[in-house]
Design a protein around this motif. Structure first.
Motif, short mmCIF file in Angstrom:
data_model
loop_
_atom_site.label_atom_id
_atom_site.label_comp_id
_atom_site.label_asym_id
_atom_site.label_seq_id
_atom_site.Cartn_x
_atom_site.Cartn_y
_atom_site.Cartn_z
N THR A 16 -12.17 -37.38 7.16
CA THR A 16 -13.44 -37.01 6.51
C THR A 16 -14.39 -36.71 7.76
O THR A 16 -15.16 -35.73 7.79
CB THR A 16 -13.83 -37.96 5.60
OG1 THR A 16 -12.91 -38.08 4.48
CG2 THR A 16 -15.34 -37.46 5.02
N ASN A 35 -6.92 -36.79 5.94
CA ASN A 35 -7.50 -37.49 4.77
C ASN A 35 -6.46 -37.79 3.54
O ASN A 35 -6.36 -38.91 3.13
CB ASN A 35 -8.72 -36.86 4.55
CG ASN A 35 -9.38 -37.31 3.25
OD1 ASN A 35 -9.15 -37.15 2.08
ND2 ASN A 35 -10.43 -38.39 3.56
N ALA A 126 -15.45 -34.34 2.39
CA ALA A 126 -14.92 -33.25 3.10
C ALA A 126 -14.92 -31.86 2.38
O ALA A 126 -15.34 -30.94 3.10
CB ALA A 126 -13.48 -33.58 3.56
#
Length: 324
Positions: A16, A35, A126
């Motif tokens: 992220t 992620n 994100a």
């Protein structure tokens, strides 16, 4: 938490952070992939359905990542508007935004409360940051915002599972965050307050092992615990004078300044609908005073309960301090 899960958790955080600090499409894609790949092992638990949840999450996220990568590769060969639309759709799938939201409530029913809290909060950072960096008047985004707040409100009306209710609540709140990312760069403030509220609710559900609404109604709680649960739910619904009203207040103010009157009207009406299914989870519990334990038993988690009460009531406290 064992060492392997700690490692995957750190990689999830690093992915992220990589996306947030990137200045190119490829590095953003790499961060989101890291992620996603690191979060899948974290979903594994003693629950038998966790493997099914891992598979659903992998398929959905892989599809959105392939679409994102394909649109980047075709950037020089397609029109700019088409490229931005494809990137927006891929990120909306990754977020679980409506009309691509059906996988999110389903996957939450197969996960633990801790993993559900991470999925509803950290995993949104994100894709939202990438959407925020896209300077483009996108009609798909406007449509998704309206669908998120409406489907998030309507979808939870007929649910008995608390995990599905939290899932549809997450979709509803996501619509408010997307409206802020479209207008101004202060969606992070909304997400921070939403994260605090979700963490408190998921902790309480995990602590008391709540899964369905009828379990909440039959819980043997003290008056303090019942009031804390009531305030946490009302705060999640955005009802004043609780903390959850603050981000919605800021969003309403921002959208009114940008003269988006129709959108904010729809969002407020859908927010009132979502309050109905929050109240369903607590009405019977608050009315059944005769079932409450009259002897106040001091529990080990009463300090956290009291802290939750203070956090939920922090909005009026801040206003009083400001007036003084």
């Amino acid at each position: 938490m064992n060492k392997s899960k700690l490692l995957f958790f750190l990689i999830t955080m690093y992915g992220t952070i990589l996306t947030l600090s990137s200045n190119s499409w490829i590095s953003m894609w790499m961060g989101m992939e890291m992620n996603m790949i690191a979060f899948i092992p974290l979903m594994n638990s003693k629950n038998k359905t966790s493997s099914e949840a891992m598979m659903i999450y992998l398929l959905v996220q892989s599809m959105s990542s392939m679409m994102f990568m394909f649109s980047i590769m075709m950037f020089n060969l397609t029109m700019y508007s088409m490229f931005m639309n494809m990137v927006t759709i891929s990120l909306l799938i990754k977020l679980g935004a409506s009309p691509f939201h059906l996988w999110l409530p389903e996957i939450l029913t197969k996960m633990s409360w801790t993993n559900s809290a991470i999925l509803m909060t950290w995993q949104k950072i994100a894709p939202l940051s990438v959407l925020n960096n896209m300077v483009y008047d996108n009609k798909i985004m406007c449509l998704s915002i309206i669908l998120c707040v409406s489907m998030g409100a309507l979808g939870g009306l007929n649910q008995m599972s608390l995990r599905k209710i939290m899932g549809y609540s997450s979709i509803n709140h996501l619509g408010w965050m997307l409206s802020l990312s479209k207008v101004k760069n202060n969606w992070m403030n909304y997400l921070i307050i939403y994260t605090i509220m979700v963490a408190m609710m998921c902790w309480m559900f995990h602590q008391y092992n709540m899964v369905h609404i009828n379990q909440v109604n039959n819980m043997d709680m003290t008056l303090t615990e019942k009031m804390t649960y009531l305030m946490s739910m009302m705060s999640l619904g955005g009802l004043p004078p609780f903390l959850g009203f603050l981000p919605k207040w800021l969003t309403i103010q921002t959208l009114i300044m940008d003269k988006m009157y129709v959108m904010i009207t729809i969002m407020i009406m859908c927010s009132l609908l979502s309050l109905f299914y929050y109240m369903r989870t607590m009405t019977k519990m608050m009315l059944s005073f005769s079932m409450m334990n009259k002897w106040v038993v001091t529990k080990s988690n009463m300090m956290i309960i009291n802290m939750m009460t203070i956090v939920n009531m922090s909005l009026p406290l801040m206003l009083i301090m400001n007036m003084i």
